[in-house]
Enzyme design. Sequence first.
Site, PDB file in Angstrom:
ATOM      1  N   GLY A  70       0.798  -1.221   0.000  1.00  0.00           N
ATOM      2  CA  GLY A  70       0.000   0.000   0.000  1.00  0.00           C
ATOM      3  C   GLY A  70       0.830   1.269   0.000  1.00  0.00           C
ATOM      4  O   GLY A  70       0.501   2.240  -0.692  1.00  0.00           O
ATOM      5  N   THR A  71       1.910   1.277   0.756  1.00  0.00           N
ATOM      6  CA  THR A  71       2.756   2.476   0.828  1.00  0.00           C
ATOM      7  C   THR A  71       3.299   2.809  -0.554  1.00  0.00           C
ATOM      8  O   THR A  71       3.264   3.978  -0.986  1.00  0.00           O
ATOM      9  CB  THR A  71       3.927   2.233   1.810  1.00  0.00           C
ATOM     10  OG1 THR A  71       3.379   1.875   3.078  1.00  0.00           O
ATOM     11  CG2 THR A  71       4.796   3.465   1.961  1.00  0.00           C
ATOM     12  N   ASN A 152      -7.474   4.367   9.014  1.00  0.00           N
ATOM     13  CA  ASN A 152      -6.918   3.178   9.660  1.00  0.00           C
ATOM     14  C   ASN A 152      -6.896   3.272  11.180  1.00  0.00           C
ATOM     15  O   ASN A 152      -6.800   2.262  11.856  1.00  0.00           O
ATOM     16  CB  ASN A 152      -5.510   2.885   9.145  1.00  0.00           C
ATOM     17  CG  ASN A 152      -4.595   4.076   9.237  1.00  0.00           C
ATOM     18  OD1 ASN A 152      -4.883   5.152   8.707  1.00  0.00           O
ATOM     19  ND2 ASN A 152      -3.481   3.913   9.924  1.00  0.00           N
ATOM     20  N   GLN A 180      -7.448   0.174   3.776  1.00  0.00           N
ATOM     21  CA  GLN A 180      -8.199  -0.441   4.876  1.00  0.00           C
ATOM     22  C   GLN A 180      -9.585  -0.925   4.458  1.00  0.00           C
ATOM     23  O   GLN A 180     -10.228  -1.660   5.196  1.00  0.00           O
ATOM     24  CB  GLN A 180      -8.342   0.544   6.046  1.00  0.00           C
ATOM     25  CG  GLN A 180      -7.061   0.771   6.825  1.00  0.00           C
ATOM     26  CD  GLN A 180      -6.602  -0.430   7.649  1.00  0.00           C
ATOM     27  OE1 GLN A 180      -7.367  -1.355   7.925  1.00  0.00           O
ATOM     28  NE2 GLN A 180      -5.342  -0.430   8.033  1.00  0.00           N
ATOM     29  N   SER A 200      -3.610  -3.308  -0.376  1.00  0.00           N
ATOM     30  CA  SER A 200      -2.523  -4.036   0.272  1.00  0.00           C
ATOM     31  C   SER A 200      -3.069  -5.359   0.802  1.00  0.00           C
ATOM     32  O   SER A 200      -3.975  -5.379   1.638  1.00  0.00           O
ATOM     33  CB  SER A 200      -1.959  -3.193   1.421  1.00  0.00           C
ATOM     34  OG  SER A 200      -0.961  -3.927   2.086  1.00  0.00           O
ATOM     35  N   ALA A 201      -2.503  -6.454   0.322  1.00  0.00           N
ATOM     36  CA  ALA A 201      -3.092  -7.782   0.593  1.00  0.00           C
ATOM     37  C   ALA A 201      -3.054  -8.190   2.063  1.00  0.00           C
ATOM     38  O   ALA A 201      -3.919  -8.932   2.524  1.00  0.00           O
ATOM     39  CB  ALA A 201      -2.368  -8.840  -0.245  1.00  0.00           C
ATOM     40  N   HIS A 202      -2.060  -7.703   2.810  1.00  0.00           N
ATOM     41  CA  HIS A 202      -1.943  -8.200   4.196  1.00  0.00           C
ATOM     42  C   HIS A 202      -3.021  -7.640   5.121  1.00  0.00           C
ATOM     43  O   HIS A 202      -3.130  -8.044   6.282  1.00  0.00           O
ATOM     44  CB  HIS A 202      -0.529  -7.965   4.753  1.00  0.00           C
ATOM     45  CG  HIS A 202      -0.180  -6.559   5.120  1.00  0.00           C
ATOM     46  ND1 HIS A 202      -0.227  -6.107   6.410  1.00  0.00           N
ATOM     47  CD2 HIS A 202       0.237  -5.516   4.378  1.00  0.00           C
ATOM     48  CE1 HIS A 202       0.163  -4.841   6.452  1.00  0.00           C
ATOM     49  NE2 HIS A 202       0.440  -4.457   5.222  1.00  0.00           N
ATOM     50  N   CYS A 328       2.086  10.455  24.015  1.00  0.00           N
ATOM     51  CA  CYS A 328       2.868  10.109  25.183  1.00  0.00           C
ATOM     52  C   CYS A 328       3.542  11.397  25.592  1.00  0.00           C
ATOM     53  O   CYS A 328       4.239  12.016  24.804  1.00  0.00           O
ATOM     54  CB  CYS A 328       3.886   9.042  24.822  1.00  0.00           C
ATOM     55  SG  CYS A 328       4.870   8.553  26.222  1.00  0.00           S
TER      56      CYS A 328
END
Length: 377
Positions: A70-71, A152, A180, A200-202, A328
Amino acid sequence: MKVYLDNAATTPMDQEVIDAIIPVMKNDFGNPSSVHSFGRNSRSIIEKARKQVAKFINAAPAEVFFTGGGTEADNLAIRAAVNDLGVNHIITSKIEHHAVVETAEILANKERIKISFVTLDTEGNVDLESLKLLLDNNKDKKTLVSLMHANNEIGNLLPLKRVAEICKLYKAYFHSDTVQSMSHYEFDVRELEIDFITCSAHKFHGPKGIGFLYVNQNIQIKPIITGGAQERNVRAGTENIIGIVGLTKAMEIAYRDLAEHQKYIQGLKSYMIAGLENILPEIIFNGNPKKNSLYTVLNVTFPNSELDEMLLYNFDIEGIAVSGGSACSSGSNIGSHVLQNIGADMTKPAIRFSFSKFNTKAEIDYTVNVIKELFKN
Ligand code: PLP
């Protein structure tokens, strides 16, 4: 108990995908650029996959370019728009994935491209009037609008068709990061009249390091990775045949079982919302999870407690994998740019829970119970 609720980061591979990949790993090793039979065999597997993928989104096979995820697909769309399409103005939002917002900012600095940001409401929805205004005020420029379909971190959904219509009205190019949402919703690029979408497949139980960019057939782009004629001169490098077969299988499964999984996963999300509201009424849901929201993502701001900085770690100790998403106050940990830009309370800890078809109600019960124990006092 081990509970994986970080499916927006990545998903476990589907057994059917693994089964589809193994014979390719064993047998189909020929370089698709080779003219001999081994090469021709690999070429034919890739082109068959491209056809299948194109069909899922109602594209022509020549509009699908496989990338290393995707990136890369986002980078290719945005950089090509600037390099090859004469774009000198990018309209985007401050809650895009870094692949988009960082790329746009780098181009803005280096290439003296103007960058504008749409206004967001406190739920993180894009104000379409502000988009129109930005387009109207920059009619002298060639604009690329880059707005993601599903966020996302908080899950907000963009009305893609309406944005595409606005872009058309102003003759702007429209890129949407659909990483997403691809394989979680139906896509019809003909109906949408969009210029670029990414995959993006993952994110849907396929392998990592493989994705694609859809490029509308009226657009000609040049590669950003050079050194070979692969992917019809748009992406150099020997094709990832294993990844391509895995991506295609994962998409096939996703669209085959789409309605069932949408209902099931939405059910888990609603169940978790109800469970959390029951035990901790002071929690805040970021985005608009009860309205127009990606059914796999739930972003929650928790009340302050002695756990604040350690909340994520405490989930991990209890076997629950989730993502953090809050500022943080000290150290090098930079807070979520998404929560920051929608005006969330950054003094409180936020957690993203993200679901898949492999999660169960029992896992949600366990997670809600762990939260109940953590916030007992
Ligand atoms: N865009 C969005 C919205 C994402 O969530 C991600 C993954 O985190 C990406 C792009 C990047 O995709 P990849 O991990 O395939 O490079």
